[in-house]
Motif scaffolding. Structure first.
Motif, mmCIF file in Angstrom:
data_model
loop_
_atom_site.group_PDB
_atom_site.id
_atom_site.type_symbol
_atom_site.label_atom_id
_atom_site.label_comp_id
_atom_site.label_asym_id
_atom_site.label_seq_id
_atom_site.Cartn_x
_atom_site.Cartn_y
_atom_site.Cartn_z
ATOM 1 N N CYS A 195 6.372 -9.037 2.167
ATOM 2 C CA CYS A 195 7.062 -7.798 1.785
ATOM 3 C C CYS A 195 8.237 -8.128 0.872
ATOM 4 N N ALA A 196 8.221 -7.595 -0.340
ATOM 5 C CA ALA A 196 9.307 -7.829 -1.291
ATOM 6 C C ALA A 196 10.609 -7.249 -0.759
ATOM 7 N N ALA A 197 11.709 -7.938 -1.013
ATOM 8 C CA ALA A 197 13.004 -7.520 -0.485
ATOM 9 C C ALA A 197 13.404 -6.137 -0.986
ATOM 10 N N TRP A 198 13.117 -5.838 -2.258
ATOM 11 C CA TRP A 198 13.539 -4.547 -2.797
ATOM 12 C C TRP A 198 12.791 -3.391 -2.138
ATOM 13 N N LEU A 199 11.572 -3.658 -1.671
ATOM 14 C CA LEU A 199 10.810 -2.602 -1.015
ATOM 15 C C LEU A 199 11.399 -2.241 0.344
ATOM 16 N N VAL A 200 12.020 -3.194 1.016
ATOM 17 C CA VAL A 200 12.657 -2.883 2.297
ATOM 18 C C VAL A 200 13.712 -1.799 2.095
ATOM 19 N N ASP A 201 14.500 -1.932 1.032
ATOM 20 C CA ASP A 201 15.493 -0.903 0.724
ATOM 21 C C ASP A 201 14.814 0.443 0.460
ATOM 22 N N VAL A 202 13.739 0.428 -0.301
ATOM 23 C CA VAL A 202 13.036 1.676 -0.619
ATOM 24 C C VAL A 202 12.518 2.345 0.647
ATOM 25 N N PHE A 203 12.080 1.548 1.608
ATOM 26 C CA PHE A 203 11.532 2.112 2.840
ATOM 27 C C PHE A 203 12.615 2.747 3.718
ATOM 28 N N PHE A 204 13.881 2.412 3.458
ATOM 29 C CA PHE A 204 14.988 3.058 4.170
ATOM 30 C C PHE A 204 15.617 4.185 3.343
ATOM 31 N N ASP A 205 15.149 4.387 2.133
ATOM 32 C CA ASP A 205 15.750 5.364 1.223
ATOM 33 C C ASP A 205 15.634 6.778 1.782
ATOM 34 N N PRO A 206 16.752 7.515 1.917
ATOM 35 C CA PRO A 206 16.675 8.899 2.395
ATOM 36 C C PRO A 206 15.980 9.788 1.361
ATOM 37 N N GLN A 207 14.961 10.481 1.794
ATOM 38 C CA GLN A 207 14.175 11.329 0.904
ATOM 39 C C GLN A 207 14.580 12.791 1.037
ATOM 40 N N THR A 208 14.440 13.525 -0.029
ATOM 41 C CA THR A 208 14.563 14.980 -0.001
ATOM 42 C C THR A 208 13.178 15.563 -0.242
ATOM 43 N N SER B 291 0.806 -1.226 0.000
ATOM 44 C CA SER B 291 0.000 0.000 0.000
ATOM 45 C C SER B 291 0.835 1.271 0.000
ATOM 46 N N VAL B 292 2.143 1.141 0.221
ATOM 47 C CA VAL B 292 3.007 2.319 0.319
ATOM 48 C C VAL B 292 3.273 2.874 -1.082
ATOM 49 N N PRO B 293 3.011 4.147 -1.323
ATOM 50 C CA PRO B 293 3.293 4.721 -2.651
ATOM 51 C C PRO B 293 4.796 4.837 -2.888
ATOM 52 N N VAL B 294 5.251 4.287 -4.015
ATOM 53 C CA VAL B 294 6.672 4.352 -4.379
ATOM 54 C C VAL B 294 6.762 4.603 -5.885
ATOM 55 N N PHE B 295 7.935 5.050 -6.320
ATOM 56 C CA PHE B 295 8.221 5.106 -7.750
ATOM 57 C C PHE B 295 8.636 3.695 -8.177
ATOM 58 N N HIS B 296 7.719 2.959 -8.773
ATOM 59 C CA HIS B 296 7.983 1.551 -9.053
ATOM 60 C C HIS B 296 9.082 1.348 -10.094
ATOM 61 N N GLU B 297 9.402 2.382 -10.849
ATOM 62 C CA GLU B 297 10.463 2.259 -11.848
ATOM 63 C C GLU B 297 11.828 2.016 -11.208
ATOM 64 N N ILE B 298 11.946 2.263 -9.906
ATOM 65 C CA ILE B 298 13.258 2.151 -9.267
ATOM 66 C C ILE B 298 13.616 0.719 -8.868
ATOM 67 N N ARG B 299 12.706 -0.197 -9.033
ATOM 68 C CA ARG B 299 12.998 -1.579 -8.615
ATOM 69 C C ARG B 299 14.278 -2.096 -9.266
ATOM 70 N N GLU B 300 14.440 -1.820 -10.551
ATOM 71 C CA GLU B 300 15.631 -2.294 -11.269
ATOM 72 C C GLU B 300 16.900 -1.713 -10.653
ATOM 73 N N PHE B 301 16.867 -0.443 -10.284
ATOM 74 C CA PHE B 301 18.050 0.183 -9.673
ATOM 75 C C PHE B 301 18.401 -0.491 -8.350
ATOM 76 N N VAL B 302 17.379 -0.738 -7.530
ATOM 77 C CA VAL B 302 17.606 -1.353 -6.227
ATOM 78 C C VAL B 302 18.222 -2.736 -6.396
ATOM 79 N N GLU B 303 17.682 -3.521 -7.297
ATOM 80 C CA GLU B 303 18.168 -4.889 -7.488
ATOM 81 C C GLU B 303 19.562 -4.920 -8.111
#
Length: 307
Positions: free
Chosen positions: A249-262, A212-224
């Motif tokens: 919870c997908a593994a790549w989303l865990v990284d996104v949830f720790f991503d520092p935001q501006t 349910s968390v809104p993310v830029f889904h295009e970044i999955r490739e970068f994370v992986e």
């Protein structure tokens, strides 16, 4: 309110019906265009006032500039972008200070106002509350990938538009709700870092529904591919002991949830009775990504479960 609990800004009561909010932030460029950099930096600095339930009133520029190695026209564009964003926020620029430095840095100090009884803190979430997030995650990962010229123009534009968007409308909708118990903005510590601050040392925990968390889904490739900012790893190392990752919870989303935001969105904890109307009000105000992402629970206290 000072530095005791890592709140977003300082609050000082002037009288029974008026308090001031004070905050500042500045950083190095995260985008190539100087005008856009000015806009993002100001939006980021103003966000702390909005997160406290306040209204920003005045601002002062903070400028570090390499006058001998960079064209002064670049500084003019940075300041123009910042000033235009202040005008959008109806904030008055009243001064500032500049120093010569080896690297360009820009931001503002901000003074806002709030009623002392309506100050929102980053703690106070109650069991049974619902969690709402107002902007998608992933800008830190996108900014890292941009350095390698790996980001499409479309994704870069979406990310910049998100970072430059004020949290003004979101705060206006939020402050119409009577049962907002806690709020913070999601910035350098990532979603999970700031969520951890909301429950640390308290008698409640959180469940975050990863899908349910809104993310830029295009970044999955970068994370992986491992294209992530260093701040993400630091956030994960520091706060992972408070997080339990469920099998859904997908593994790549865990990284996104720790991503520092501006200039990230607001993370709001409020009564479930008002959650749907809050999100509907956000959507009506043009904040399309606002979503319910989880809830505050009694057990396990001090833990965040990613479901």
């Amino acid at each position: 309110m000072g530095i005791e609990h890592a709140d977003d800004a300082g609050v000082y009561r002037l009288r029974d019906d008026l308090a001031i909010i004070q905050t500042l932030d500045f950083f190095t460029p995260i985008v190539d265009d100087p005008y856009t950099f000015g806009q993002v930096s100001v939006a980021n600095s103003l966000s702390d006032v909005y997160a406290m339930g306040g209204v920003p009133v005045t601002a002062m520029n903070i400028i570090c500039f390499p006058v001998n190695t960079m064209e002064i026209a670049i500084l003019h564009e940075v300041l123009l972008g910042g000033l235009d964003k202040m005008r959008e926020a109806e904030v008055l620029l009243v001064g500032g200070h500049s120093v010569e430095d080896d690297e360009l840095k820009y931001g503002i100090s901000v003074t806002g106002t709030v009623h002392p009884q309506k100050v929102l803190l980053n703690r106070g979430a109650r069991a049974g509350d619902v969690l709402v997030l107002t902007k998608p995650l992933g800008t830190g990962i996108i900014n890292t990938a941009l350095k390698g010229n790996m980001v499409s123009d479309e994704l870069a534009e979406k990310s910049v538009r998100c970072m430059a968007r004020l949290n003004k409308k979101a705060a206006e909708v939020m402050t119409q709700c009577a049962t907002v118990h806690a709020c913070t903005d999601v910035t350098g510590f990532g979603l999970l870092g700031h969520a951890a601050e909301m429950i640390e040392g308290s008698d409640v925990g959180m469940v975050i529904h990863s899908a349910s968390v809104p993310v830029f889904h295009e970044i999955r490739e970068f994370v992986e591919m491992g294209i992530i900012p260093g701040g993400l790893n630091r956030n994960r190392k520091y706060r992972m002991p408070m997080v339990d990752v469920g099998s859904a919870c997908a593994a790549w989303l865990v990284d996104v949830f720790f991503d520092p935001q501006t200039s990230g969105g607001l993370l709001i904890s409020l009564s479930a009775d008002e959650a749907d109307s809050l999100v509907e009000g956000m959507h009506d105000a043009g904040i399309d990504e606002a979503a319910i992402i989880g809830e505050v629970v009694k057990e396990p206290a001090g833990k965040i479960i990613l479901s």
